[in-house]
Enzyme design. Structure first.
Site, PDB file in Angstrom:
ATOM      1  N   ASN A   1       0.839  -1.206   0.000  1.00 27.55           N
ATOM      2  CA  ASN A   1       0.000   0.000   0.000  1.00 27.55           C
ATOM      3  C   ASN A   1       0.872   1.253   0.000  1.00 27.55           C
ATOM      4  O   ASN A   1       1.757   1.417   0.833  1.00 27.55           O
ATOM      5  CB  ASN A   1      -0.929   0.013   1.219  1.00 27.55           C
TER       6      ASN A   1
ATOM      7  N   CYS B   1      -6.433  -1.027   5.903  1.00 26.83           N
ATOM      8  CA  CYS B   1      -6.852  -1.924   4.823  1.00 26.83           C
ATOM      9  C   CYS B   1      -8.297  -2.313   5.073  1.00 26.83           C
ATOM     10  O   CYS B   1      -8.589  -3.057   6.015  1.00 26.83           O
ATOM     11  CB  CYS B   1      -5.972  -3.163   4.728  1.00 26.83           C
ATOM     12  N   LEU B   2      -9.179  -1.793   4.250  1.00 23.69           N
ATOM     13  CA  LEU B   2     -10.613  -2.024   4.443  1.00 23.69           C
ATOM     14  C   LEU B   2     -10.997  -3.462   4.136  1.00 23.69           C
ATOM     15  O   LEU B   2     -11.666  -4.135   4.914  1.00 23.69           O
ATOM     16  CB  LEU B   2     -11.385  -1.040   3.556  1.00 23.69           C
ATOM     17  N   VAL B   3     -10.534  -3.969   2.990  1.00 25.40           N
ATOM     18  CA  VAL B   3     -11.006  -5.278   2.542  1.00 25.40           C
ATOM     19  C   VAL B   3     -10.444  -6.418   3.398  1.00 25.40           C
ATOM     20  O   VAL B   3     -11.096  -7.456   3.567  1.00 25.40           O
ATOM     21  CB  VAL B   3     -10.719  -5.476   1.034  1.00 25.40           C
TER      22      VAL B   3
ATOM     23  N   TYR C   1     -11.603  -3.721  -6.602  1.00 26.14           N
ATOM     24  CA  TYR C   1     -11.486  -5.160  -6.414  1.00 26.14           C
ATOM     25  C   TYR C   1     -12.157  -5.950  -7.542  1.00 26.14           C
ATOM     26  O   TYR C   1     -12.943  -5.428  -8.321  1.00 26.14           O
ATOM     27  CB  TYR C   1     -12.132  -5.582  -5.084  1.00 26.14           C
TER      28      TYR C   1
ATOM     29  N   ASN D   1      -2.141  -5.068  -6.355  1.00 31.86           N
ATOM     30  CA  ASN D   1      -2.301  -3.931  -5.447  1.00 31.86           C
ATOM     31  C   ASN D   1      -1.486  -2.709  -5.868  1.00 31.86           C
ATOM     32  O   ASN D   1      -1.908  -1.573  -5.657  1.00 31.86           O
ATOM     33  CB  ASN D   1      -1.950  -4.351  -4.010  1.00 31.86           C
TER      34      ASN D   1
ATOM     35  N   CYS E   1     -11.768   1.674  -0.962  1.00 33.35           N
ATOM     36  CA  CYS E   1     -10.490   0.977  -0.842  1.00 33.35           C
ATOM     37  C   CYS E   1      -9.434   2.014  -0.523  1.00 33.35           C
ATOM     38  O   CYS E   1      -9.356   3.053  -1.206  1.00 33.35           O
ATOM     39  CB  CYS E   1     -10.146   0.286  -2.159  1.00 33.35           C
ATOM     40  N   VAL E   2      -8.616   1.763   0.494  1.00 33.19           N
ATOM     41  CA  VAL E   2      -7.626   2.767   0.895  1.00 33.19           C
ATOM     42  C   VAL E   2      -6.385   2.759   0.008  1.00 33.19           C
ATOM     43  O   VAL E   2      -5.498   3.587   0.177  1.00 33.19           O
ATOM     44  CB  VAL E   2      -7.214   2.607   2.375  1.00 33.19           C
ATOM     45  N   GLN E   3      -6.328   1.831  -0.962  1.00 35.19           N
ATOM     46  CA  GLN E   3      -5.204   1.825  -1.895  1.00 35.19           C
ATOM     47  C   GLN E   3      -5.536   2.554  -3.192  1.00 35.19           C
ATOM     48  O   GLN E   3      -4.637   3.001  -3.895  1.00 35.19           O
ATOM     49  CB  GLN E   3      -4.782   0.376  -2.190  1.00 35.19           C
TER      50      GLN E   3
END
Length: 248
Positions: A15, A80-82, A137, A167, A198-200
Site C-alpha cells: 500500500n 486496509c478495508l477489505v 477489487y 495492489n 479501498c484505501v489503496q
C-alpha cells in the site's frame, strides 16, 4: 512550537496511497489549525488482493500494533478495508478492540480505528441509509464489501468493481479517472457516494470535484479514516476541500 501528534498506520506492504492521502489531508488541516502531525507506519505483507493473502496479512496486524505502540503513537489506523471485511461481518469491532488491547499491554495506550469501521461509522454519522460505491477489487470481493456494509444497516444500491487484482496497479490509478467512472453508477435517491471503498485506490483529488458536480455527499475510505482519527484525538474533524464529512 507545538509537539507533533504521532499518527500510526498499519498498512499492507504494497500500500502506497494511505501514506500519501493521510498526510496530505492533515497537512491541509495544518493550514487552518495549530496542530502539527508526524506519520509512522508498520507493514503487513500483501501483494495480491485475494482472500488467502488478506487472511494471512491480518494475522500480522498484532505485530504491527506492537511496533507502532513502541513509538507511543497517539492514534493508530488499520489501513486496509477489505482485509477486515474479508474476516467476516462486524469484524472491525473485534480487530479494533484487540489491537487497542495490545497498546494497553505495551504501556502506550492508543485509540485504534480501522478504515472498515471508519467508513461504516461515518456513513451512519452522515445519516446515509442508501449509498453507491466504487471499488478496484474483483467482483466477488466488491460484492463482499457491499454485503459487509449492508450488514451494518446501510443499503448499497449500486457498485462498480474495477477488477484490478494487483495492489500496486491499484495505487497507480489516476484519481481523476473517477470523475468519469462515478457517472456509470445509479445515483438516484442515494444519500452518499463512496468514491473509493479501498484505501489503496487514490481518490482524494477527485472527492470535492465530484461532490460539487453531483450534489451528493462524497467520501472515501481514507476520508472516513481521517475523520475517525481526528474524533479519537479530540480534534475538530475538519479538512478543507475533502467533501461533506470533513467540512466541519
Amino acid at each position: 512550537m507545538n509537539q507533533s501528534i504521532k499518527i500510526g498506520q498499519i498498512v499492507p506492504s504494497s500500500n502506497l496511497t494511505m501514506e500519501r492521502e493521510i498526510p496530505a489531508m492533515l497537512r491541509a488541516r495544518e493550514s487552518i489549525f495549530p496542530e502539527r502531525f508526524s506519520f509512522h507506519s508498520s507493514r503487513m505483507r500483501m501483494k495480491k488482493v485475494t482472500p488467502e493473502e488478506l487472511k494471512a496479512m491480518d494475522r500480522d496486524s498484532d505485530r504491527c500494533a506492537y511496533e507502532l505502540s513502541d513509538a507511543a503513537v497517539d492514534v493508530m489506523g488499520y489501513a486496509c478495508l477489505v482485509a477486515i471485511m474479508a474476516m467476516g461481518k462486524g469484524y472491525h469491532r473485534e480487530s479494533q478492540e484487540r489491537l487497542h488491547r495490545i497498546t494497553v499491554e505495551n504501556g502506550h495506550p492508543a485509540p485504534v480505528v480501522s478504515s472498515a469501521g471508519a467508513l461504516v461509522d461515518s456513513l451512519k454519522l452522515m445519516g446515509a441509509k442508501r449509498i453507491s460505491i466504487v471499488a478496484p477489487y474483483m467482483k466477488p470481493l466488491t460484492k463482499m464489501v457491499a454485503e459487509y456494509i449492508e450488514a451494518e444497516g446501510v443499503e448499497v444500491k449500486d457498485y462498480i468493481a474495477l477488477e484490478i487484482p494487483d495492489n500496486l496497479e491499484v495505487a497507480a490509478q489516476d484519481p481523476m479517472n473517477l470523475v468519469d467512472i462515478y457517472k456509470r453508477l445509479d445515483l438516484k435517491n442515494i444519500d452518499a457516494l463512496v468514491l473509493s471503498a479501498c484505501v489503496q485506490m487514490p481518490s482524494l483529488a477527485a472527492i470535492q470535484r465530484v461532490e460539487d458536480e453531483c450534489g451528493i455527499p462524497v467520501l472515501s475510505a481514507s476520508v472516513a479514516t481521517i475523520h475517525q482519527m481526528l474524533v479519537q484525538l479530540g480534534l475538530e474533524p475538519k479538512v478543507p476541500n475533502c467533501g461533506t464529512l470533513l467540512a466541519g
